[in-house]
Structures are given as C-alpha cells and as structure tokens.
Design a protein around this motif. Structure first.
Motif, short mmCIF file in Angstrom:
data_model
loop_
_atom_site.label_atom_id
_atom_site.label_comp_id
_atom_site.label_asym_id
_atom_site.label_seq_id
_atom_site.Cartn_x
_atom_site.Cartn_y
_atom_site.Cartn_z
N ILE A 193 116.80 -46.33 81.12
CA ILE A 193 115.88 -47.44 81.39
C ILE A 193 114.67 -46.95 82.18
O ILE A 193 113.53 -47.33 81.89
CB ILE A 193 116.61 -48.58 82.13
N ALA A 194 114.89 -46.10 83.16
CA ALA A 194 113.77 -45.54 83.94
C ALA A 194 112.83 -44.76 83.04
O ALA A 194 111.60 -44.86 83.18
CB ALA A 194 114.31 -44.66 85.07
N ASN A 195 113.39 -44.01 82.11
CA ASN A 195 112.57 -43.25 81.17
C ASN A 195 111.77 -44.19 80.27
O ASN A 195 110.58 -43.95 80.01
CB ASN A 195 113.45 -42.32 80.34
N LYS A 196 112.40 -45.25 79.81
CA LYS A 196 111.69 -46.23 78.98
C LYS A 196 110.56 -46.89 79.76
O LYS A 196 109.48 -47.11 79.21
CB LYS A 196 112.66 -47.30 78.47
N ARG A 197 110.80 -47.18 81.04
CA ARG A 197 109.75 -47.77 81.88
C ARG A 197 108.53 -46.86 81.94
O ARG A 197 107.39 -47.29 81.78
CB ARG A 197 110.25 -48.00 83.30
N ALA A 198 108.79 -45.59 82.21
CA ALA A 198 107.69 -44.62 82.29
C ALA A 198 106.95 -44.52 80.96
O ALA A 198 105.71 -44.41 80.93
CB ALA A 198 108.24 -43.25 82.71
N THR A 199 107.69 -44.59 79.87
CA THR A 199 107.07 -44.50 78.55
C THR A 199 106.18 -45.69 78.26
O THR A 199 105.05 -45.52 77.77
CB THR A 199 108.16 -44.37 77.46
N VAL A 200 106.64 -46.91 78.56
CA VAL A 200 105.79 -48.08 78.26
C VAL A 200 104.55 -48.11 79.15
O VAL A 200 103.48 -48.52 78.69
CB VAL A 200 106.57 -49.42 78.31
N VAL A 201 104.67 -47.64 80.37
CA VAL A 201 103.48 -47.55 81.23
C VAL A 201 102.50 -46.52 80.66
O VAL A 201 101.29 -46.77 80.59
CB VAL A 201 103.86 -47.21 82.68
N ARG A 202 103.03 -45.40 80.20
CA ARG A 202 102.16 -44.38 79.59
C ARG A 202 101.47 -44.94 78.35
O ARG A 202 100.26 -44.73 78.15
CB ARG A 202 102.98 -43.14 79.22
N THR A 204 112.22 -57.18 79.70
CA THR A 204 113.43 -56.83 78.96
C THR A 204 114.20 -55.73 79.69
O THR A 204 115.43 -55.81 79.84
CB THR A 204 113.07 -56.38 77.53
N LEU A 205 113.48 -54.72 80.16
CA LEU A 205 114.13 -53.63 80.89
C LEU A 205 114.71 -54.13 82.21
O LEU A 205 115.80 -53.71 82.61
CB LEU A 205 113.14 -52.49 81.12
N ASP A 206 113.99 -55.03 82.89
CA ASP A 206 114.51 -55.62 84.13
C ASP A 206 115.84 -56.32 83.88
O ASP A 206 116.80 -56.14 84.64
CB ASP A 206 113.53 -56.64 84.71
#
Length: 57
Positions: free
Chosen positions: A15-24, A42-44
């Motif tokens: 989930i942390a990796n997905k967060r970083a990806t969507v911000v990027r 959704t990630l939250d």
C-alpha cells in the motif's frame, strides 16, 4: 501467527508503494488531483481494514 504478521506487513508495504506511485503519477501529470484523492481514499480504506481499524500513520 508470525506468518500472518509477515503477510500483513507485506500488504501494508505494498500500500505504501502504491501511495508513492500515485503521487508520482500526479506529479508527472499523468493523473489529476481528483484521481489522486480517489485512489488515496481507496488505499486509506484498505490500510484501515488491514490494521483492524487502528490509527495508521
């Protein structure tokens, strides 16, 4: 029990990796702020579900 904790830690790391990806993706202007917020929500939800409803930092 340890295997469950390892699985949980892996899911939370994902989930942390997905967060970083969507911000990027937003920073690269490939998605807009509305999409970013929707994905973050959704990630939250997934993070709270995995954490058993405990507060997550």
């Amino acid at each position: 029990m340890l295997q469950h904790q390892d699985h949980l830690a892996l899911r939370l790391a994902l989930i942390a990796n997905k967060r970083a990806t969507v911000v990027r993706l937003r920073d690269e202007r490939r998605i807009d702020d509305t999409v970013l917020r929707r994905l973050q929500a959704t990630l939250d939800s997934e993070e709270v579900r995995l954490s058993g409803g405990a507060a997550v930092e």
